[in-house]
Each structure stands twice: as C-alpha cells, then as structure tokens.
Design an enzyme around this catalytic site. Sequence first.
Site, PDB file in Angstrom:
ATOM      1  N   TYR A   1      -2.206  -1.308  10.225  1.00 44.37           N
ATOM      2  CA  TYR A   1      -2.303  -1.548   8.782  1.00 44.37           C
ATOM      3  C   TYR A   1      -1.017  -1.142   8.066  1.00 44.37           C
ATOM      4  CZ  TYR A   1      -3.983  -1.117   3.963  1.00 44.37           C
ATOM      5  OH  TYR A   1      -4.137  -1.229   2.607  1.00 44.37           O
TER       6      TYR A   1
ATOM      7  N   SER B   1       0.843  -1.194   0.000  1.00 37.35           N
ATOM      8  CA  SER B   1       0.000   0.000   0.000  1.00 37.35           C
ATOM      9  C   SER B   1       0.876   1.241   0.000  1.00 37.35           C
ATOM     10  CB  SER B   1      -0.890   0.010   1.245  1.00 37.35           C
ATOM     11  OG  SER B   1      -1.628   1.213   1.343  1.00 37.35           O
TER      12      SER B   1
END
Length: 266
Positions: free
Chosen positions: A161, A146
């Site tokens: 995350y 990401s």
Amino acid sequence: MSNSPRMSEKVSVVTGAGSGIGRAAALRLAEEGARVALIDRDSQFVESVRAEIEAAGGQAIALTVDISAPAQYREALKEVVSTYGRIDTLFANAGILGVVGPIESIEDDEWDETITNNVKGTFTSVKYAIPYLKEAGKGSIVLTSSLSGTRVFSQKGFSAYSTSKASIAAFGQMAAFELAPSNIRVNVVAPGTIDTNIFSSEDKEPEADDMNTKPVEYPEGTVPLPEGNGKPEQVANLVLFLSSEESDHISGAVVHIDGAESLFVG
C-alpha cells in the site's frame, strides 16, 4: 445549493465516488455547482450518491467502472462528454488497501493487485482525461496518495500500500510539470487517519494477525487535534479548494491532511 457556487459551470469527474473520501468530495463539488460524473465499481453505492446529489438540487451521472480496466474508463469519459460537453476537473481517488503482511509472505499476484489498482488505476484515470482537459483550455487534477508512503513508514505490513501511494505522489508531481504548459494543474492530497471504509478492501495475511496494521487503532492522543481522526468531509474541502480557481497558482503540491498525526507516528 450554494448561493455563490465556486464550481459553477464546471464538470468534475470523481473516481471511487461511491463511498468515503470520493463520495464526500462528489457531494461537496456538486454543492458548489459542479456537474459531477460519479465513477465507481459498485453500482449500488454510486447510484446512491447520484440520488443524494440530485435530491439536493445538483446534477450528476453515475457510471459503474473498474478503473483498472482502461477500456471501461475510456468509454465512461466519452459518456461524460456526451452528457455534459466537457471535463474541467478530475479527482482520481479510487484505490484499495490491498494485502497487508510481511514482505516475504506476500504473494506476487497480491502485490500486483495493489499496484495495479492504485498506481495503474491512477495513471489510467489521468491519461485518458488529459485530452478532454486540454480541450477545455485549462483544468485541475487531484490525486489521492496517503500519509503512509510519503511521511509515515512505520506501519508494519503496509509495504504494498505504501509503495503504491508513494508512487502516486511522485506521478502527480511529474504530471504537474508535464501538463503545466497546457494550463492543467495537478496536486496530490495525502490524508492521514480518516474514518472511511477502506479497511473493507484489506486482504490481511495470517502472519500479520499480531501486527499493528490498522492505523485507526493508534493509541489515544497521537492525532494532536482534539477531534481525533479526520473525516472524509474535511478531505473533500481540500479537494474542492484544489479543484477550484481559488488555487489557480498551486500545482505539484503534496498536501498532507492529518491533524499533525505524522509528527507523532512518522
């Protein structure tokens, strides 16, 4: 189906194939001639993708698997090889957003859940696919990281995350080095804001209610390209390229696909 398929005769495994980027990648790989093994923990979603591929003239099998359970995944890969005879590419995409909130409010088991699903799940996906890729003589692995954790560190509450996605990027580069002598390439895609349903997997802490925790809510203009947020199909095109022979000298790359978003929000 394509008149000149770029993945003809290839067998591709896609985890998290039931929705979002995984679904888009599976459809794109199948469109280009791959026989696709669809792996997802949601049987209804993954069966729907299989039906969509077959309706378009492609080949796919749907396997309901939780990648955080290695025994399930190993059996799924055996079924893939039993059905198609080989595995040529892996798109290790499955993951969750997990807990969002201040570090001091995150419970230990909530942190563990995010790391287990994202980091260990990616490790498991790669580890048990390697022997089959080696048997095929060459292969391509693509991992989903990401922008968060590789270029952007300003999202409040995203420590779990972002840590998981940074770990995936590092693991991908280490795997690329280790597997190069076996003619297996490993690359990492790092999407920015993509319109998917990942926020359905979010477990937001109460203390995060007033935080800017959802990246899809950036002020207008922070994604410089006129189209705004990215689409799963755009990431799928990148996955196709990295899985195909067109990228046969690319390995160990972390490719950001964000419409220059990180230039504004990093």
